[in-house]
Scaffold this active site. Structure first.
Site, mmCIF file in Angstrom:
data_model
loop_
_atom_site.group_PDB
_atom_site.id
_atom_site.type_symbol
_atom_site.label_atom_id
_atom_site.label_comp_id
_atom_site.label_asym_id
_atom_site.label_seq_id
_atom_site.Cartn_x
_atom_site.Cartn_y
_atom_site.Cartn_z
ATOM 1 N N GLY A 290 16.805 -31.127 -19.820
ATOM 2 C CA GLY A 290 15.802 -31.331 -21.013
ATOM 3 C C GLY A 290 14.990 -29.890 -21.282
ATOM 4 O O GLY A 290 15.457 -29.163 -20.666
ATOM 5 N N SER A 291 13.866 -30.210 -21.724
ATOM 6 C CA SER A 291 13.125 -29.059 -22.136
ATOM 7 C C SER A 291 12.606 -28.000 -20.925
ATOM 8 O O SER A 291 12.338 -27.110 -21.332
ATOM 9 C CB SER A 291 11.785 -29.846 -22.486
ATOM 10 O OG SER A 291 12.086 -30.337 -23.721
ATOM 11 N N THR A 292 12.685 -28.363 -19.636
ATOM 12 C CA THR A 292 12.418 -27.452 -18.809
ATOM 13 C C THR A 292 13.505 -26.329 -18.897
ATOM 14 O O THR A 292 13.071 -25.157 -18.386
ATOM 15 C CB THR A 292 12.351 -27.931 -17.298
ATOM 16 O OG1 THR A 292 13.727 -28.810 -17.220
ATOM 17 C CG2 THR A 292 11.302 -29.100 -16.938
ATOM 18 N N PHE A 293 14.485 -26.484 -19.415
ATOM 19 C CA PHE A 293 15.352 -25.543 -19.431
ATOM 20 C C PHE A 293 15.158 -24.488 -20.360
ATOM 21 O O PHE A 293 15.717 -23.308 -20.583
ATOM 22 C CB PHE A 293 16.923 -26.026 -19.938
ATOM 23 C CG PHE A 293 17.933 -25.231 -19.415
ATOM 24 C CD1 PHE A 293 18.538 -25.170 -18.197
ATOM 25 C CD2 PHE A 293 18.693 -24.734 -20.627
ATOM 26 C CE1 PHE A 293 19.560 -24.109 -17.972
ATOM 27 C CE2 PHE A 293 19.572 -23.938 -20.294
ATOM 28 C CZ PHE A 293 20.309 -23.516 -19.042
ATOM 29 N N LYS A 294 14.332 -24.719 -21.533
ATOM 30 C CA LYS A 294 13.829 -23.785 -22.613
ATOM 31 C C LYS A 294 13.202 -22.528 -21.927
ATOM 32 O O LYS A 294 13.212 -21.498 -22.560
ATOM 33 C CB LYS A 294 13.038 -24.658 -23.531
ATOM 34 C CG LYS A 294 13.424 -25.779 -24.227
ATOM 35 C CD LYS A 294 12.217 -26.328 -25.139
ATOM 36 C CE LYS A 294 13.122 -27.537 -25.846
ATOM 37 N NZ LYS A 294 12.134 -28.569 -26.380
#
Lengths: 572, 371
Positions: A290-294
């Site tokens: 999820g967003s941690t990959f952004k």
């Protein structure tokens, strides 16, 4: 008469020849072949009692013992040398708390001339048996592994079999160092193993195993253990995992997976439970981040912008405020409704603060899959980090040839890709430490019983992934995520905590599983000179599920604990 | 004839008797070394075999002294009774209640605790029969019909012994028979003629009892079945090999700790070789060789054909057994149960061999090169 004389002479010659042949044969067997034969003979003349090498200790980075040995012994009996079998069985069953019938049967019905009665018997019980002065009973040191902190660092340390062989975790990975070389005591015996009167005993000492000094910090680990216990309780989660890593070296300071078990009370009877509990999910299991990959998508954009790539967006660029993007006819939407001015007029920093999905789709679509994959590979997603631990997973990254635009759009915000917690932490560390990727590691030193270092593990760099300037820009954006954005719950006044939250819906059998989330937070401090990077992954929390509210507070509490323990002053 | 020789003749070959006694005493020492451990484990008496052998030697010396002074020529008169006794005893072995079975073979006859191995007597009976026959009819050795009685006597003996079964003694008796015929002047073509059926018989014997074939192959590669057929030979080789040049020292054998079966009897040479090494065995065989040499010497100086054949036959059975025993323990031929004469534990054998040595002494005393 001459015939008889001739005959006698012929017989004499024949006899002489036979004697010479016998001499030749004896010379061959005894002198030429002798050494080889004797070597084989020695093998059968002796029986050996093993002297088990003491297994190496495992300590934390400051020398706190995390795994040690208790002084225990194996009791065994050489049946033929026993004088009074009934008396022996009675004494053994009483002293070792075993059924008399069982002991008697073991000693009398087994075929082997040497019977192991019991392992890991304590010293005082051995002393009691020694008082009887039995013949035919032998004792040899074995290893009982003792873990002073019980349920602590469980999935990292792993466990040993009852005979002291590493079975999982570091106990397995470093088994050849820890186990040492067993010695033996050789007794001269007759064919059935009865010791010969006046026979010599040869003592071959054991070489004790080497000790491991981990990179783990006992105190930081304690903070994480407490935090994850609380996470399990408060959020009724399926699992709670946390790791703390030094972003400048890859040294892992804490690594904690819950639920776990007491290392001194290993559930050996329930193999599947044991395997589930001893699994180090941060290294061996994968999840959709999820967003941690952004962080990766942002890092790629910043670096490409600095490189002068026209496809990259300027940090000042204001992205479209729409909730939707259409990729190859498919609609991709933001988790937020974008109503009442939410996610309006955001630049890259704002996109990170609000974790706005469509903006990262814009970046990935603009950079294209070749450029995006260049960074995915540079940050080591899709391959093992190389940590000193068995069974590391490599994650799941679609091969570049198979990636459709709609896939790339989702990868940009951390879907359609699976990573290990360790991969995410190590990649984030590289993104914010000035741009160097370090291989994470758990052991800092291997040393022997005299403290002489056999091997020192230095930080291992896999090279630069982004420039220092890009790293600085990214870090200041992530600092603002904690200061002003979704990471507020990790904010500590003055200590410049930075980070990124993540909330991922779980899939079951290819469809979204309703109400099942993975809530995570990756954070570090201080943002201008990162020293501690933490990853918190809470799997299937009940009730609240946003990474910002479920995961971030635990990073905060651990960071506060570290500040307290290490007396870290407020940055200037 | 030279006077000096005459003087020697009158005294008899005392060196032979001394050598025989030395060998027998050495035998007891090694029997003690080889058997004390297993004897005290089995019989509760470390000296069990030593005591038995000592009794045998005591009787043996008494009989030997008697034979030393008993004119060997009178022995010819006993040819018929001894021959009959030999065959009767060989047959008695098979009669239940009298025959004693050990390790699957009926090789002994016994009353109470006294047992006797008839095959030991048969060897002497054959020698005596052949010597008497050919000295009475010297020319018959030249014709096939003439040698037939000795041939039949020998083959009948072989047949009864092989039925026990005891292949090694059978081979010894057959070899002895051929030697006697050869020494008596048998024609070479007759010898060759006899070898053909002999080889055929050998093949037949192996086909009759398959265990013989597995024993035959065991000695070629004892490691192929180290716990079965090859075991005994391996243990023997381990013992000899451990001895090396100079041995591990008297009483220091490790193989005697129940590793080596029959260490005090058929395989005593292995223990001796382990304890005194190659050099020691060389000297040990020099002593055996010396006895053979003195026996041949007595034969060559015998006054008549009877004495010549008698001395030669006795010397040959002693020498043949010693050589075959050495070849067995060194793994040169298939392992067979055959004692080392005058050394291995076994009362019948020691008494008979000592008595026979007394006969040679008597021949040497009366010896003259008159033929």
């Amino acid at each position: 008469m001459t015939v008889l004389r001739k005959r006698l002479f012929a017989i004499t010659i024949a006899v002489a020849f036979l004697f010479l042949f016998v001499f030749g044969r004896l010379f061959y067997v005894q002198v030429i072949w002798g050494e080889d034969l004797q070597e084989k003979a020695i093998d059968q003349w002796t029986r050996e009692i093993p002297v088990i090498a003491a297994r190496g200790k495992i300590t934390d980075v400051n020398g706190v013992v995390l795994a040690g040995n208790a002084d225990t012994y194996t009791v065994f009996v050489r049946k033929r040398a026993v004088e009074d079998m009934d008396k022996l069985c009675a004494a053994l069953s009483e002293t070792l708390d075993m059924e008399y019938d069982y002991v008697y049967k073991r000693l009398n019905s087994t075929v082997s001339s040497e019977v192991t009665v019991k392992k890991q018997v304590t010293k005082d019980k051995i002393n009691k048996l020694l008082e009887y002065n039995f013949s035919g009973v032998y004792y040899s040191r074995d290893n009982s592994r003792i873990y002073p902190y019980n349920e602590f660092l469980t999935s990292v340390l792993g466990f040993t079999s009852t005979d002291g062989k590493g079975q999982s975790g570091l106990e397995l990975y470093y088994d050849k160092y820890l186990s040492g070389i067993d010695g033996e005591i050789l007794y001269e015996t007759d064919i059935v193993g009865v010791e010969i009167d006046g026979g010599k005993a040869t003592y071959i000492p054991a070489t004790d195993g080497l000790n491991l000094k981990l990179t783990i910090d006992y105190e930081i680990q304690s903070l994480c253990e407490a935090a994850m216990d609380e996470a399990m309780e408060v959020h009724k989660a399926k699992s709670a995992q946390m790791l703390v890593i030094d972003p400048n070296t890859g040294a892992i300071r804490a690594m904690c997976c819950k639920p776990s078990y007491n290392l001194n009370d290993i559930p050996r009877d329930d193999i599947s439970l044991l395997h589930a509990l001893s699994r180090n999910g941060l290294v061996c299991d994968i999840y959709e981040p999820g967003s941690t990959f952004k962080v990766l998508t942002a890092a790629a954009n910043i670096q490409e912008y600095l490189n002068g790539n026209k496809a990259a967006f300027s940090p000042q660029h204001i992205f479209s405020s729409s909730r939707y993007r259409y990729v190859d006819g498919q609609k991709v939407k933001c988790w937020s409704t974008h109503e009442k001015g939410k996610h309006a007029a955001l630049n890259l920093a704002g996109a990170l603060n609000n974790s706005c999905n469509p903006i990262f789709v814009d970046i990935a679509m603009s950079l294209g899959k070749e450029t995006m994959y260049k960074y995915i590979e540079a940050f080591n997603y899709g391959s093992v980090t190389g940590i000193d631990f068995s069974g590391e997973a490599q994650g799941m990254v679609l091969p570049v040839s198979a990636v459709q635009n709609v896939d790339l759009a989702r990868i940009a915000f951390g879907q359609t890709i699976a990573v290990t917690g360790l991969q995410l932490a190590a990649a984030t560390a590289a993104a914010i430490n000035g741009g160097i990727y370090y291989t994470p590691h758990l052991v800092s030193e291997i040393y022997d019983g005299n403290g002489i270092i056999a091997e020192e593990i230095q930080p291992q760099s896999k090279g630069r992934v982004i420039s220092e300037e890009a790293s600085t820009i990214l870090s200041s954006m992530l600092e603002s995520v904690v200061r002003d954005g979704s990471g507020k719950q990790a904010y500590i006044e003055g200590y410049r905590v930075a980070g990124k939250t993540g909330t991922a819906q779980k899939y079951e059998n290819g469809i979204i599983a309703a109400g099942k989330y993975v809530s995570s937070f990756v954070g570090y401090f201080p943002a201008n000179d990162p020293q501690y990077l933490a990853l918190v992954v809470i799997d299937e929390p009940e009730g609240q599920y946003y990474g910002s509210t479920v995961a971030a507070p635990f990073a905060k509490s651990v960071f506060e604990g570290i500040i307290d323990l290490k007396n870290i002053p407020l940055p200037e | 004839m030279k006077l000096s020789r005459g003087g020697e003749r009158e005294r008899g070959d005392i060196l032979l008797i001394v050598a025989v006694i030395i060998l027998a005493v050495l035998g007891v020492v090694f029997i003690y070394s080889a058997s004390n451990y297993s004897a005290s484990a089995t019989y509760g008496d470390a000296f069990y075999f030593v005591k038995k052998q000592a009794i045998g030697i005591a009787i043996g010396i008494a009989v030997m002294i008697f034979m030393c002074f008993f004119d060997y020529r009178k022995l010819a008169k006993f040819t018929i009774p001894v021959s009959i006794a030999s065959f009767v005893l060989l047959v008695l072995v098979f009669i239940p209640g009298i025959g004693v079975e050990n390790y699957g073979a009926k090789r002994w006859v016994g009353v109470g605790s006294v047992t006797l191995q008839p095959s030991e007597i048969s060897k002497f009976a054959l020698i005596l029969f052949a010597a008497s026959y050919f000295s009475a009819h010297p020319d018959r050795s030249k014709t096939f019909l003439g040698i037939l009685p000795v041939l039949l006597f020998g083959l009948a003996t072989c047949l009864l012994i092989i039925l026990e079964p005891n292949m090694s003694i059978t081979v010894c008796v057959a070899t002895l028979m051929m030697t006697m015929l050869f020494a008596a002047g048998m024609r070479i073509k007759h010898a060759v003629l006899m070898l053909i059926p002999a080889i055929g018989a050998g093949v037949l014997l192996i086909l009759m009892e398959p265990y013989r074939l597995s024993r035959l192959t065991a000695f070629l590669n004892p490691w192929s079945n180290p716990k079965g057929e090859g075991y005994q030979l391996l243990q023997s080789l381990y013992a000899l090999g451990s001895g090396g040049w100079f041995g591990v020292g008297l009483f220091n054998s490790r193989q005697k700790y129940a590793f080596l079966p029959f260490a005090e009897s058929d395989f005593i040479l292995s223990v001796i070789g382990e304890e005194i090494g190659f050099i020691g065995l060389l000297m040990f065989f020099a002593l055996i060789g010396f006895i053979v040499y003195r026996g041949m010497r007595a034969a060559s100086r015998a006054k008549d054909l009877f004495g010549f054949l008698l001395a030669l036959g006795i010397t040959m059975i002693f020498g043949i057994q010693a050589v075959i025993n050495a070849l067995v323990v060194t793994g040169s031929i298939p392992p067979t149960g055959l004692p080392l004469p005058l050394v291995s534990s076994g009362n019948t054998a020691i008494i008979i061999f000592m008595a026979e040595m007394g006969v040679i002494f008597n021949i040497s005393k009366n010896g003259a090169l008159t033929f």
